[in-house]
Design an enzyme around this catalytic site. Structure first.
Site, mmCIF file in Angstrom:
data_model
loop_
_atom_site.group_PDB
_atom_site.id
_atom_site.type_symbol
_atom_site.label_atom_id
_atom_site.label_comp_id
_atom_site.label_asym_id
_atom_site.label_seq_id
_atom_site.Cartn_x
_atom_site.Cartn_y
_atom_site.Cartn_z
ATOM 1 N N MET A 1 43.421 4.257 -2.658
ATOM 2 C CA MET A 1 44.850 4.446 -2.921
ATOM 3 C C MET A 1 45.153 4.115 -4.385
ATOM 4 O O MET A 1 46.320 3.924 -4.752
ATOM 5 C CB MET A 1 45.689 3.580 -1.982
ATOM 6 C CG MET A 1 45.483 3.974 -0.520
ATOM 7 S SD MET A 1 46.857 3.540 0.542
ATOM 8 C CE MET A 1 46.833 1.771 0.419
ATOM 9 N N LEU B 1 42.995 0.735 -9.307
ATOM 10 C CA LEU B 1 41.606 0.337 -9.046
ATOM 11 C C LEU B 1 41.233 -0.996 -9.673
ATOM 12 O O LEU B 1 41.720 -1.356 -10.737
ATOM 13 C CB LEU B 1 40.660 1.424 -9.570
ATOM 14 C CG LEU B 1 40.892 2.827 -8.996
ATOM 15 C CD1 LEU B 1 39.868 3.802 -9.584
ATOM 16 C CD2 LEU B 1 40.818 2.835 -7.479
ATOM 17 N N GLY C 1 36.387 -4.081 -7.093
ATOM 18 C CA GLY C 1 35.968 -3.811 -5.716
ATOM 19 C C GLY C 1 35.821 -2.308 -5.495
ATOM 20 O O GLY C 1 34.794 -1.825 -4.998
ATOM 21 N N HIS C 2 36.847 -1.557 -5.891
ATOM 22 C CA HIS C 2 36.770 -0.090 -5.785
ATOM 23 C C HIS C 2 35.596 0.442 -6.619
ATOM 24 O O HIS C 2 34.856 1.320 -6.179
ATOM 25 C CB HIS C 2 38.048 0.560 -6.337
ATOM 26 C CG HIS C 2 39.298 0.248 -5.601
ATOM 27 N ND1 HIS C 2 40.308 -0.518 -6.145
ATOM 28 C CD2 HIS C 2 39.739 0.609 -4.369
ATOM 29 C CE1 HIS C 2 41.310 -0.596 -5.285
ATOM 30 N NE2 HIS C 2 40.993 0.064 -4.198
ATOM 31 N N LYS D 1 35.727 -5.100 3.083
ATOM 32 C CA LYS D 1 36.987 -5.854 2.995
ATOM 33 C C LYS D 1 37.930 -5.423 4.129
ATOM 34 O O LYS D 1 38.618 -6.228 4.721
ATOM 35 C CB LYS D 1 37.624 -5.579 1.631
ATOM 36 C CG LYS D 1 39.121 -5.760 1.562
ATOM 37 C CD LYS D 1 39.469 -6.986 0.786
ATOM 38 C CE LYS D 1 40.913 -7.349 0.823
ATOM 39 N NZ LYS D 1 41.855 -6.270 0.759
ATOM 40 N N GLN E 1 38.994 -1.136 9.547
ATOM 41 C CA GLN E 1 39.096 0.264 9.103
ATOM 42 C C GLN E 1 37.714 0.909 9.078
ATOM 43 O O GLN E 1 37.527 2.051 9.533
ATOM 44 C CB GLN E 1 39.728 0.294 7.713
ATOM 45 C CG GLN E 1 39.631 1.643 7.006
ATOM 46 C CD GLN E 1 40.374 1.629 5.676
ATOM 47 O OE1 GLN E 1 41.584 1.689 5.662
ATOM 48 N NE2 GLN E 1 39.661 1.547 4.575
ATOM 49 N N SER F 1 42.040 -7.126 -4.366
ATOM 50 C CA SER F 1 42.934 -6.206 -3.664
ATOM 51 C C SER F 1 43.984 -5.713 -4.653
ATOM 52 O O SER F 1 44.440 -6.480 -5.513
ATOM 53 C CB SER F 1 43.635 -6.945 -2.517
ATOM 54 O OG SER F 1 44.744 -6.199 -2.058
HETATM 55 P P1 AMP Z 1 42.370 0.881 -0.929
HETATM 56 O O1 AMP Z 1 42.648 1.474 -2.255
HETATM 57 O O2 AMP Z 1 42.931 -0.497 -0.759
HETATM 58 O O3 AMP Z 1 42.689 1.810 0.207
HETATM 59 O O4 AMP Z 1 40.794 0.669 -0.872
HETATM 60 C C1 AMP Z 1 39.918 1.750 -1.036
HETATM 61 C C2 AMP Z 1 38.537 1.344 -0.600
HETATM 62 O O5 AMP Z 1 38.104 0.244 -1.405
HETATM 63 C C3 AMP Z 1 38.495 0.864 0.858
HETATM 64 O O6 AMP Z 1 37.310 1.358 1.469
HETATM 65 C C4 AMP Z 1 38.463 -0.633 0.709
HETATM 66 O O7 AMP Z 1 37.828 -1.293 1.793
HETATM 67 C C5 AMP Z 1 37.673 -0.803 -0.566
HETATM 68 N N1 AMP Z 1 37.961 -2.103 -1.177
HETATM 69 C C6 AMP Z 1 39.179 -2.620 -1.463
HETATM 70 N N2 AMP Z 1 39.061 -3.862 -1.953
HETATM 71 C C7 AMP Z 1 37.730 -4.144 -1.970
HETATM 72 C C8 AMP Z 1 36.954 -5.281 -2.359
HETATM 73 N N3 AMP Z 1 37.520 -6.382 -2.811
HETATM 74 N N4 AMP Z 1 35.616 -5.203 -2.253
HETATM 75 C C9 AMP Z 1 35.021 -4.083 -1.761
HETATM 76 N N5 AMP Z 1 35.694 -2.986 -1.379
HETATM 77 C C10 AMP Z 1 37.032 -3.013 -1.476
#
Ligand code: AMP
Length: 293
Positions: free
Chosen positions: A30, A33, A36-37, A150, A154, A186
């Site tokens: 989403m 970034l 983690g992303h 994380k 999901q 996050s």
């Molecule tokens: P989001 O943008 O929050 O939807 O996250 C996109 C992807 O990045 C999802 O698969 C999340 O699980 C992963 N993600 C988000 N935060 C982290 C993190 N701290 N470490 C690893 N993956 C992450």
């Protein structure tokens, strides 16, 4: 790296790569970034010839009183990071490219896993996730798709729909990236005030302590309630308001009362108005069997 906003252009580009026999990795995000992303993107660039990163704040996975409108967005910064990470394409469609006015199809996993934990706190959330992930899978048709542990629930749900709908896609789960003090990275961490940000380190501290206590225990079984109590008091003591703390079987997300082997601890907590999630897995080794030798 190329930025694409339409499904038509995306399909044309990817068709050519597929014709040349190149493998395609998809990293759905989403946006806004962080490292983690980026760790997911780097894994994809290592394992696939082409990496598509989708940036789409999906309206259907937000509840009516949630933060869809205020969700942080910064496409230019995202693009800079993705260029460095070696992504091939950024796919950043508008909402009406993904959902048409008369869109009447949703993908819902009919399983208790969608109604517990985050599914209980955020009704309909996982229906939005599974619908948009299915759409992205149909648009990109990747060989592999990368998701973070994380969002452990999901990840489990996405694996289920991939099996059920017979997508020929390998779902790759990637480790959680953390800040120096342990807080799981996050996009929502930017909502935290500086005092909330400091206090929120209690989440990872609490679950790491719990894991250490379980994994080094000399017992054959441990009461989940006892572990949950410890996590509860550490987080509440820091000013966090607990949504849930659960210990489940990692295979089916069923609550476990007695920890005897593999386990997954999942936590959702509010600091101020910001809801944060985290989790950790481990295994209680069967000490009595070891001692029999
Ligand atoms: P989001 O943008 O929050 O939807 O996250 C996109 C992807 O990045 C999802 O698969 C999340 O699980 C992963 N993600 C988000 N935060 C982290 C993190 N701290 N470490 C690893 N993956 C992450």
């Amino acid at each position: 790296m190329k930025t694409i906003t339409t499904i038509k252009e995306l399909r044309e580009e990817l068709k050519n790569h597929r014709k040349e026999g190149r493998t395609i990795g998809l990293v759905p995000t989403m946006g806004f970034l962080h490292s983690g992303h980026i760790s997911l993107v780097e894994r994809s660039t290592q394992e696939c010839d082409i990496t598509v990163v989708s940036i789409f704040v999906n309206p259907t996975q937000f509840g009516p009183n949630e933060d869809f409108d205020s969700y942080p967005r910064d496409l230019e910064s995202d693009k800079r990071q993705l260029e460095i990470a070696g992504a091939s394409y950024v796919f950043a469609p508008a909402v009406d490219e993904v959902y048409s006015q008369n869109d009447g199809t949703a993908i819902r996993l009919e399983d208790p896993i969608t109604r517990k934990l985050c599914g209980a706190s955020r009704p309909g959330h996982f229906d939005g996730v599974t619908t948009v992930v299915s759409k992205l899978f149909n648009m990109v048709m990747p060989d592999r798709a990368y998701f973070g542990k994380k969002d452990a629930q999901q990840l489990a749900i996405v694996k289920r729909i991939t099996d059920d709908l017979k997508y020929d896609i390998e779902i790759v789960g990637c480790e959680i990236k953390r800040e120096q003090d342990g807080l799981a990275m996050s996009s929502r961490n930017v909502y935290l005030s500086s005092s909330e940000r400091q206090a929120a380190a209690a989440i990872s501290r609490a679950i790491f302590k719990a894991k250490a206590a379980i994994d080094t225990s000399q017992r054959d079984e441990i009461l989940s309630a006892h572990i949950i109590e410890g996590i509860h008091s550490e987080i509440e003591g820091s000013g966090g308001r607990i949504d849930y703390i659960k210990i489940v079987d990692p295979d089916n997300f069923e609550d476990i009362k007695l920890i005897k082997g593999g386990y997954l601890i999942l936590v959702a907590t509010f600091y101020g108005r910001t809801r944060l999630i985290d989790n950790i897995s481990g295994k209680l080794a069967a000490k009595s069997q070891e001692n029999q030798c």
